[in-house]
Scaffold this motif. Structure first.
Motif, PDB file in Angstrom:
ATOM      1  N   VAL A  32      -3.644 -27.953  -2.225  1.00  0.00           N
ATOM      2  CA  VAL A  32      -2.717 -28.683  -3.102  1.00  0.00           C
ATOM      3  C   VAL A  32      -1.415 -28.571  -2.654  1.00  0.00           C
ATOM      4  N   ALA A  33      -0.784 -29.854  -2.579  1.00  0.00           N
ATOM      5  CA  ALA A  33       0.492 -29.804  -2.205  1.00  0.00           C
ATOM      6  C   ALA A  33       1.541 -30.333  -3.500  1.00  0.00           C
ATOM      7  N   HIS A  52       2.724 -22.184   2.195  1.00  0.00           N
ATOM      8  CA  HIS A  52       3.814 -22.730   2.716  1.00  0.00           C
ATOM      9  C   HIS A  52       4.766 -23.316   1.467  1.00  0.00           C
ATOM     10  N   SER A  53       6.152 -23.331   1.858  1.00  0.00           N
ATOM     11  CA  SER A  53       7.140 -23.744   1.008  1.00  0.00           C
ATOM     12  C   SER A  53       8.194 -24.254   1.909  1.00  0.00           C
ATOM     13  N   TYR A  99       3.440 -45.367  -0.605  1.00  0.00           N
ATOM     14  CA  TYR A  99       4.381 -44.110  -0.547  1.00  0.00           C
ATOM     15  C   TYR A  99       3.506 -42.893   0.122  1.00  0.00           C
ATOM     16  N   ALA A 100       4.237 -42.297   0.999  1.00  0.00           N
ATOM     17  CA  ALA A 100       3.729 -41.502   1.915  1.00  0.00           C
ATOM     18  C   ALA A 100       4.556 -39.983   2.031  1.00  0.00           C
ATOM     19  N   ILE A 101       3.687 -39.110   2.223  1.00  0.00           N
ATOM     20  CA  ILE A 101       4.322 -37.900   2.906  1.00  0.00           C
ATOM     21  C   ILE A 101       4.338 -37.988   4.399  1.00  0.00           C
ATOM     22  N   HIS A 102       5.586 -37.831   5.149  1.00  0.00           N
ATOM     23  CA  HIS A 102       5.664 -37.988   6.520  1.00  0.00           C
ATOM     24  C   HIS A 102       6.897 -37.166   7.089  1.00  0.00           C
ATOM     25  N   GLY A 103       6.636 -37.104   8.484  1.00  0.00           N
ATOM     26  CA  GLY A 103       7.773 -36.457   9.100  1.00  0.00           C
ATOM     27  C   GLY A 103       8.850 -37.499   9.148  1.00  0.00           C
ATOM     28  N   ALA A 128       1.806 -29.868  10.342  1.00  0.00           N
ATOM     29  CA  ALA A 128       1.011 -28.663   9.792  1.00  0.00           C
ATOM     30  C   ALA A 128       0.263 -29.432   8.447  1.00  0.00           C
ATOM     31  N   LEU A 129       0.777 -29.956   7.746  1.00  0.00           N
ATOM     32  CA  LEU A 129       0.005 -30.636   6.374  1.00  0.00           C
ATOM     33  C   LEU A 129      -0.860 -31.565   6.864  1.00  0.00           C
ATOM     34  N   PHE A 130      -0.791 -32.413   7.929  1.00  0.00           N
ATOM     35  CA  PHE A 130      -1.690 -33.555   8.131  1.00  0.00           C
ATOM     36  C   PHE A 130      -2.785 -32.589   8.778  1.00  0.00           C
ATOM     37  N   THR A 131      -2.513 -31.551   9.421  1.00  0.00           N
ATOM     38  CA  THR A 131      -3.730 -31.079   9.989  1.00  0.00           C
ATOM     39  C   THR A 131      -4.610 -30.182   9.229  1.00  0.00           C
ATOM     40  N   LEU A 132      -3.936 -29.546   8.126  1.00  0.00           N
ATOM     41  CA  LEU A 132      -4.511 -28.874   7.086  1.00  0.00           C
ATOM     42  C   LEU A 132      -5.478 -29.903   6.194  1.00  0.00           C
TER      43      LEU A 132
END
Length: 147
Positions: A32-33, A52-53, A99-103, A128-132
């Motif tokens: 869960v992010a 992570h935070s 919409y995306a989460i990205h670097g 790290a999130l992508f890999t998880l």
């Protein structure tokens, strides 16, 4: 004697199920992010334990980051915005349309609203999130955005 028969019966049932392809899949981690827009922070939980935070940047004035609970959609290690001048969006995890989460390379902006609506992360954290998510599976991942 009864216990031995029970174990043998149980093993027989498992063998039959396996022969017909009815074996339960290996347990995958639940990810869960949670993105808090007021904190400009993402907390990542694996099986209910915070791992992570990270600081994020979400929508600046005049734009919006969608609120709600989402599942990851398409994912790209390398992606460039089609809408915003080919801006790099490494390790993109799309969660609601465009919409995306990205670097981001704008790491000095992390911790305050600065995007057109996407959730920006430090490139190392995006990786790290992508890999998880890849390891756990999109079906076992939730993205929760709150105010």
């Amino acid at each position: 004697m009864f216990a031995v028969r029970s174990v043998i019966s149980f093993l027989f049932v498992l063998t039959c199920l396996a022969a017909y392809g009815y074996v339960a899949p290996a347990e995958a981690a639940s990810v869960v992010a949670k993105i808090d827009l007021s904190e400009q922070r993402m907390h990542v939980y694996v099986n209910g334990v915070q791992r992570h935070s990270w600081l994020v940047s979400t929508a600046r004035k005049g734009y919006r980051t969608p609120i709600g609970t989402f599942r990851p959609g398409r994912m790209h290690q390398r992606y460039f915005s089609k809408k915003y001048h080919g801006s790099p969006m490494p390790h993109s995890v799309f969660f609601h349309g465009g919409y995306a989460i990205h670097g981001t390379d704008a790491i000095k902006s992390l911790g305050r609203p600065a995007s057109h609506g996407c959730v920006r992360l430090h490139p190392d954290n995006a990786r790290a999130l992508f890999t998880l998510i890849q390891q756990s599976g999109k079906q076992n991942t939730r993205i929760v955005v709150t105010r």
